[in-house]
Design an enzyme around this catalytic site. Sequence first.
Site, PDB file in Angstrom:
ATOM      1  N   CYS A   1       0.849  -1.203   0.000  1.00  0.00           N
ATOM      2  CA  CYS A   1       0.000   0.000   0.000  1.00  0.00           C
ATOM      3  C   CYS A   1       0.877   1.241   0.000  1.00  0.00           C
ATOM      4  CB  CYS A   1      -0.911   0.006   1.221  1.00  0.00           C
ATOM      5  SG  CYS A   1      -2.086   1.372   1.208  1.00  0.00           S
TER       6      CYS A   1
ATOM      7  N   CYS B   1      -3.927   0.141  10.402  1.00  0.00           N
ATOM      8  CA  CYS B   1      -4.086  -0.825   9.311  1.00  0.00           C
ATOM      9  C   CYS B   1      -4.044  -2.263   9.849  1.00  0.00           C
ATOM     10  CB  CYS B   1      -2.971  -0.633   8.284  1.00  0.00           C
ATOM     11  SG  CYS B   1      -3.102  -1.764   6.893  1.00  0.00           S
TER      12      CYS B   1
ATOM     13  N   CYS C   1      -1.697   4.033   7.212  1.00  0.00           N
ATOM     14  CA  CYS C   1      -2.683   4.229   8.285  1.00  0.00           C
ATOM     15  C   CYS C   1      -2.210   3.518   9.557  1.00  0.00           C
ATOM     16  CB  CYS C   1      -4.042   3.683   7.876  1.00  0.00           C
ATOM     17  SG  CYS C   1      -4.582   4.342   6.291  1.00  0.00           S
TER      18      CYS C   1
END
Length: 362
Positions: A84, A91, A88
Amino acid sequence: MWMLVPVSFTLKLLSAFLQPLGSLWSSLGALFPRLRAAFWLAGGKKSQQQRGRRKPRETSREDEEDRDLPITPTSVNYHFTRQCNYKCGFCFHTAKTSFVLPLAEAKRGLLLLKEAGMEKINFSGGEPFIHDRGEYLGQLVKFCKRELQLPSVSVVSNGSLIRERWFQNYGEYLDILAISCDSFDEQVNVLIGRGQGNKNHVENLQKLRTWCKNYRVAFKINSVINRFNVDEDMKEQIKALNPIRWKVFQCLIIEGENSGEDALREAGPFVISDEEFEAFLDRHKDVPCLVPESNQKMRDSYLILDEYMRFVNCRNGRKDPSTSILDVGVEEAIKFSGFDEKMFLKRGGKYVWSKADLKLDW
Ligand code: SF4
């Protein structure tokens, strides 16, 4: 005197006899509470054992019945990549490998799932548009709609890597595009880690909404409620974007992904209580498309396939993988998925998920 001798003798005899009796009673008296406790404990233990025994027997019978029922993979989430471009903090499917199945193998697995009863596939990640600039994803989406003729094909993405050309090439094969957005305050998105460079996540969301409308793809929003956005009021922005569904998740801890020694993230600072989550839901209760998902609902109501096409079981708060469906078939692998079909139906997992049936006012 004659009378006195037998009387004193009798009294002595009596006292000699009563003394042991007295000590016997006193001994019994001392023993009684212990005996009573022993009986009570034994009785208690027995009834506890009975209760204990009865419960597992009932549970195991239910479990056995559940195990006997074959699980149909009606709706499957295939996280084909862990890579990715975002970071985040909470995550729960992190970049622990860079593995992606060869396209032909992924298609073989999808065919096996279709033969086992799959009606809906959701492609997720990581970020599904990162691998081969979205071409790999596009091929899978097209295969599932055109060859397998699945009623519903959807994608969950952070939206940052999607180009209009992708919609031009593959939009017709996609039923639903879900974009992750946790805040309409760009600073909060940056704090969460949903951002890259100067790209504005919120502005991008508007653009994607327009493309979905133009290319006839149903638009959905996913939000993870956490420490940084729990007090936000998103009503107006969500209503303006008018998604078909707004999935609202409570930030979830998964051992080995966002918690623990071998995890790539530490989601502890993001976690909110059930009460805080309820307060957020209450603030947004007038948004008709809101679909809430607490930790309890999330944990075992999803059929998740990882990048090796292994079902991952989240029941114990971590991701325990089965063997791959490519090696042992769907029926065998799915037994280890930890999937709770009842919870899947309870959380509204089965809904109108085909754009042909959605009757959208594009
Ligand atoms: S966008 Fe999704 S996959 Fe990427 S880091 Fe964030 S939560 Fe993880």
